[in-house]
Design an enzyme around this catalytic site. Structure first.
Site: not given
Lengths: 460, 460
Positions: A13, A36, A46, A83, A427
């Site tokens: 994010a 960070e 993931c 932070v 299909y």
């Protein structure tokens, strides 16, 4: 003088927002600083189970971009910077880093701290061989462990990460057990009838699956893990990984007085604004609007974090974007079995006060006579009377899982089940029957909901 | 006394209609008679190239149901019965069969004669070794030929069937050439930029592709085919298959005065009624409403025939169903390359008087770092200003093709490109990037059409 945007958290994010805002506003106009606390930014959590299992060779592959790459794009990126406090009135954050601590002022603040793995308060958590998986460091540690003589692993938790880890361990030849306190695996995304298909398949692969077992204790010998459970029933293991899900990291926000929503995550409007002026939030730490239940939810999915981050970035960049909400669409696989879901399960529909009907159909991934054809089970859930699609679940062989996106697109658009049943899907014998399994499930759910043959809509 | 429904043509549309009407009305109430001129009913023409190539072992697998099975379900099914005339005023058909000729009266008539392969009026069509592919008998003949020493085959026609046959011949080790008079292969469903990817891939497989070559003559020696083309440029072959598409079988309808539409196929309303009382039509011989061009089209697709047949069957069975129209969604593969499309190409949009923009993006079928990841190109076409999705085309590795159904569902629902870009599609590294290629193409097309960042819609 340039406006200053401070971003707390440099994962999906935060970095999506920073990148998007940077594309829209020059460095002279907007100074973007990212803090960070770990050593990485923008990594694919993931992908970690696939690194542990050896399908992905290089840990660097899971880093979408390095701090240096962001820096080169004009985003002031600081790793190992945590932070520790937000001063709302003073519009500043306190940052602790290897060189000490400092205060950094902001004009706009994006709170994107993400989520943290749930660490249960049980005996034995400190034993050698007890792990969790969240960061790239965790992944590196697990990878080196599994390639150094682990014989028996127990994964505690039957969610997506738990199952993916179990597949990884099984893949490298470790005797693997999954234990979950829930009555079925994937209990938050599949109804029991569909979840059974998954645990049956895992057992057929040789993975032991134990449901309804609550881990109260992890046993050890000489400081190293010996097994899960300390009473009559226990499962021996020399590696235990706890995959009990994650919770939003909201402590900083709470301390600063940034309001949380009913889910316990940061409350945001559809522009990703919190209720505090100049403070925004996005990603695993923030809520999102669920388009089916019409309630706030807190989902920890990379897809949601990337989208919400981009919305925040557009708005911080001077644009105007509304996050349109989520369905909770997700997919995974265990061996050759693909598993996907979107929207609400039957149980979740009931909890949301929606009267639901469901159809569960067995079909094939391709024409019956195609040599690569495999079984595929599709469940469609619709609202009684209206036929509004509420959710869908798919379990089946190669090619089955991604069909969930058709349901997701229909649900997104408000297409009722009995109309999805007539859509013009592709299909050819290697790909489906002439009626796709999606059609068949949608038709049955539509008939249960609204009776046979409601006339589909025609665009004039 | 029971009402009598006569069905002319026992393939997809006819048998779907008959089966659906039978489910809704008893034998005492509705007598259903099907006349089929060939020896088969309800067979999968789409499966034939895969039988020729040997992926499908048994020709019987391509028969969905036998005449006996339909008979057992109370549908009076007659093969080798050809209807030679329709007497509208007398409500009767003339049927020619091995035992002679007779008149059979009807209360309701379903005209479902299908389509027939186009037979070009060129020299050499009667040579030994020149074939077409439509019926199961054709497929059986080709299969026995290719397994008996054919060395060089030329397929004339670069459509779906042409490409599937080329793959089949290549698969059994025959030196194969595809020639088409069009500037690219798949010219009706792909724009040139996408079609190039397909012919490049075919060439990489060793299939020779020759575009812009009009076959005026088939050369022979001693009554057997020797090659395609009789002038300077020719392609030697001991087998030639003409796959030039098909045309609706409308002679009977025309003779009887059943009105045709602008495409030359039988005109029908959305209930599959022709303009003649008590006469219905469905399948390859009838028109359908195209949801994007909003014009009648005549598509020869099994999906459309099955759906239109079912609609006719519901209405004949006493229900009330409207056929909601088509997008022309289709999929195929050549080797490992999957190819799919829906809606209008850029050229078709222009022909329909719609101002279009297009985005063509290169992405991957899964996360970049996933070992099975392959390239995937997606083209999305949107209407200028509104962002309305007009069409999409996908060419890529395993897992790419079926994503066309997401575009089809979005187009069906009227979801504009810039909204599809935000939908909640599934993600996991083995299946896609965190932004699915569908998202990326839709976003680019949406931005080209309507500018950056139009706010997506939020369901309250």
């Amino acid at each position: 003088m340039a406006e200053r945007l401070v971003v707390i958290g440099g994962d999906a994010a935060g970095m999506s927002a920073a990148s998007q805002a940077r594309r829209m506003r020059d460095v002279d106009d907007l100074h973007i600083i990212v803090f960070e606390r770990s050593g990485y930014v923008s990594y694919s959590a993931c992908g970690e189970p696939y690194f542990v299992g050896g399908w992905v060779e290089d840990l660097d592959d899971l880093q979408v971009r390095t701090p240096e790459q962001f820096q080169a794009r004009g985003i002031d990126t600081h790793i190992h910077h945590e932070v520790t406090a937000i001063d709302i009135d003073g519009r500043a954050v306190t940052v602790r880093h290897p060189g000490g601590e400092e205060e950094v002022g902001y004009d706009q603040l994006l709170y994107a701290t993400g989520a943290t793995a749930i660490r249960p308060p049980i005996e034995g958590m400190g034993l050698k061989g007890v792990h969790m998986l969240r960061t790239l460091d965790d992944a590196a540690q697990l990878r080196s462990l599994v390639s150094s003589g682990v014989e028996r692993a127990v994964v505690v938790g039957g969610g997506y990460i738990g199952l993916e880890l179990a597949e990884a361990f099984d893949h490298v030849g470790i005797h693997t057990t999954v234990v979950t306190m829930m009555p079925t695996v994937l209990e938050r995304t599949l109804d029991p009838d569909m979840a059974e298909l998954v645990s049956d398949h895992m057992r057929s692969m040789g993975i032991h699956v134990e449901t309804g077992f609550k881990v109260e204790c992890i046993a050890g010998v000489g400081g190293a893990v010996a097994g899960v459970g300390c009473d009559d029933r226990s499962f021996p293991a020399d590696l235990v990984v706890l995959a009990l899900g994650s919770r939003p990291q909201i402590d900083l926000a709470k301390d600063a007085g940034i309001p949380l929503g009913p889910t316990g995550a940061v409350a945001v409007d559809d522009h990703q604004r919190t209720e505090i002026a100049a403070v925004w939030s996005a990603g695993d730490c923030a809520e999102a609007h669920h388009r089916i239940s019409r309630r706030p939810v807190n989902l920890h999915l990379g897809t949601v974090a990337n989208k919400a981050g981009r919305v925040a970035g557009i708005n911080l960049g001077g644009g105007d974007a509304a996050f349109p909400g989520v369905l909770g669409t997700a997919i995974t696989k265990v061996g050759d079995l693909e598993i996907s879901s979107t929207g609400l399960t039957e149980r979740q529909a009931a909890e949301s006060g929606i009267e639901a009907v469901a159809a569960n159909i067995e079909s094939r991934t391709s024409a019956n006579y195609w040599p690569g054809s495999s079984p595929m089970t599709v469940k469609a859930i619709a609202e009684r009377n209206t036929g509004r699609l509420l959710g869908a679940q798919i379990v089946g062989g190669p090619g089955a899982g991604k069909r969930i996106d058709v349901f997701a697109t229909a649900m997104w658009s408000g297409l009722p089940a009995h109309e999805l049943a007539w859509t013009d899907l592709s299909y050819s014998p290697p790909f489906s029957g002439v009626w796709d399994p999606v059609h068949i499930a949608a038709r049955k759910a539509g008939e249960k909901a609204a009776g046979p043959f409601p006339s589909p809509r025609r665009t004039k």
